[in-house]
Write an enzyme that holds these catalytic residues in place. Structure first.
Site, PDB file in Angstrom:
ATOM      1  N   SER A  65       2.333   3.173  -8.446  1.00  0.00           N
ATOM      2  CA  SER A  65       2.582   2.662  -7.088  1.00  0.00           C
ATOM      3  C   SER A  65       2.824   1.170  -7.219  1.00  0.00           C
ATOM      4  O   SER A  65       2.312   0.533  -8.151  1.00  0.00           O
ATOM      5  CB  SER A  65       1.366   2.896  -6.191  1.00  0.00           C
ATOM      6  N   TYR A 118      -7.460   1.998  -5.112  1.00  0.00           N
ATOM      7  CA  TYR A 118      -6.167   2.657  -5.320  1.00  0.00           C
ATOM      8  C   TYR A 118      -5.312   1.811  -6.266  1.00  0.00           C
ATOM      9  O   TYR A 118      -4.731   2.322  -7.239  1.00  0.00           O
ATOM     10  CB  TYR A 118      -5.481   2.834  -3.966  1.00  0.00           C
TER      11      TYR A 118
END
Ligand SMILES: NC(=O)c1ccc[n+]([C@@H]2O[C@H](COP(=O)([O-])OP(=O)(O)OC[C@H]3O[C@@H](n4cnc5c(N)ncnc54)[C@H](O)[C@@H]3O)[C@@H](O)[C@H]2O)c1
Length: 262
Positions: free
Chosen positions: A141, A154
């Site tokens: 990501s 995350y």
């Protein structure tokens, strides 16, 4: 002729979003697909859609954070297809949190699925690929490339995924294994569905506006746009690409705006 004719591919998180779009595209390109997900119904529905279109797929329930499941996913694929050529470690979760108030369980859950899950998929796939070569891909990501507030767990997991792919590329190149990472920006999927339901509408509207201003192409990606990048990296079109991080973010991380021109 398809770009993945005859290849045996595992795709995790195939029940929804990016994984589902990739499973369908890989099958259209001739791959035999193991559609893996902890959500068995999602995996079955992806496999059924592939079969309906004349492709070859089976659904397999796997929690990628569990070693026994990851091992079984590879074993079942090899049993059914006779080999394993491609693994796309894509399954992941998202929920916002901040360090001072995050519980140890929340941190562990995020890292277990989004980072350890990738390690386990690679570990068992490599045992097979070291015999004949193969391609490993993971979904990172842009949160693993830069800081995003409210996503430290995350982002830390995704930064780990990016590095893991580079390290695997280095350790296994001589086995003819390529390893790469895709870093999406905002993609229209179900990943934040459960969270969005709990956010007040005015806050949600603000978030929607902010999300649009982030990318230069002022919208979120569709999962199919990430799937096309995955196809490229897993096909022979990318035969000289390994250890690479491909950012697919509509320009989100291109730079910082200055005020000289509109
Ligand atoms: N949507 C975005 O904006 C975005 C941006 C950057 C990166 N990503 C990453 O893309 C990947 C795919 O997410 P998506 O956006 O398609 O979301 P999604 O929720 O639509 O799909 C994720 C799938 O992973 C599965 N999954 C979750 N935990 C699992 C587990 N323990 N074992 C096996 N399967 C599990 C879910 O059941 C689901 O089917 C994730 O790794 C995510 O972090 C998404």
């Amino acid at each position: 002729m398809g770009k993945l004719d005859g290849k045996a591919a595992i795709i995790t998180g195939a029940g929804s979003g990016i994984g589902r779009a990739t499973a369908i595209l890989f099958a259209q390109e001739g791959a035999r697909v193991a559609a893996v997900d902890v959500d068995e119904d999602g995996a079955k529905s992806a496999a059924a859609e592939i079969a309906k279109a004349g492709g070859q797929a089976f659904a397999f329930k796997t929690d990628v954070s569990k070693a026994r499941d990851a091992q079984a996913m590879v074993a079942e694929t090899v049993k059914r297809f006779g080999t394993l050529d491609i693994i796309y470690n894509n399954a992941g979760i998202f929920f916002p949190a901040q360090v001072h108030s995050m519980t140890e369980e929340e941190w562990d859950r995020m890292l277990a699925i989004n980072l350890k899950g990738v390690f386990l998929g690679c570990k068992y796939a490599l045992a097979e690929m070291m015999k004949h070569g193969g391609v490993i891909l993971a979904t990172g990501s842009i949160a693993g490339l830069e800081g995003h507030n409210g996503e430290p767990h995350y982002g830390a997991a995704k930064a780990g995924v990016i590095n893991l792919m580079k390290s695997i590329a280095m350790d296994y190149a001589h086995y003819n294994v390529r390893a790469n990472c895709i870093c999406p920006g905002g993609v229209q999927t179900n990943i934040a569905k459960g969270i969005i339901d709990r956010i007040p509408p005015e806050q949600l509207a603000k978030m929607g506006q902010l999300a649009l201003t982030h990318s230069l192409i002022k919208r979120q990606a569709q999962p199919e746009e990430i799937a096309k990048a995955a196809l490229f990296l897993c096909s022979d079109d990318a035969s000289f690409i390994t250890g690479h991080t491909l950012v697919v973010d509509g320009g989100w991380t291109a730079g910082h705006r200055m005020a000289f021109f509109e």
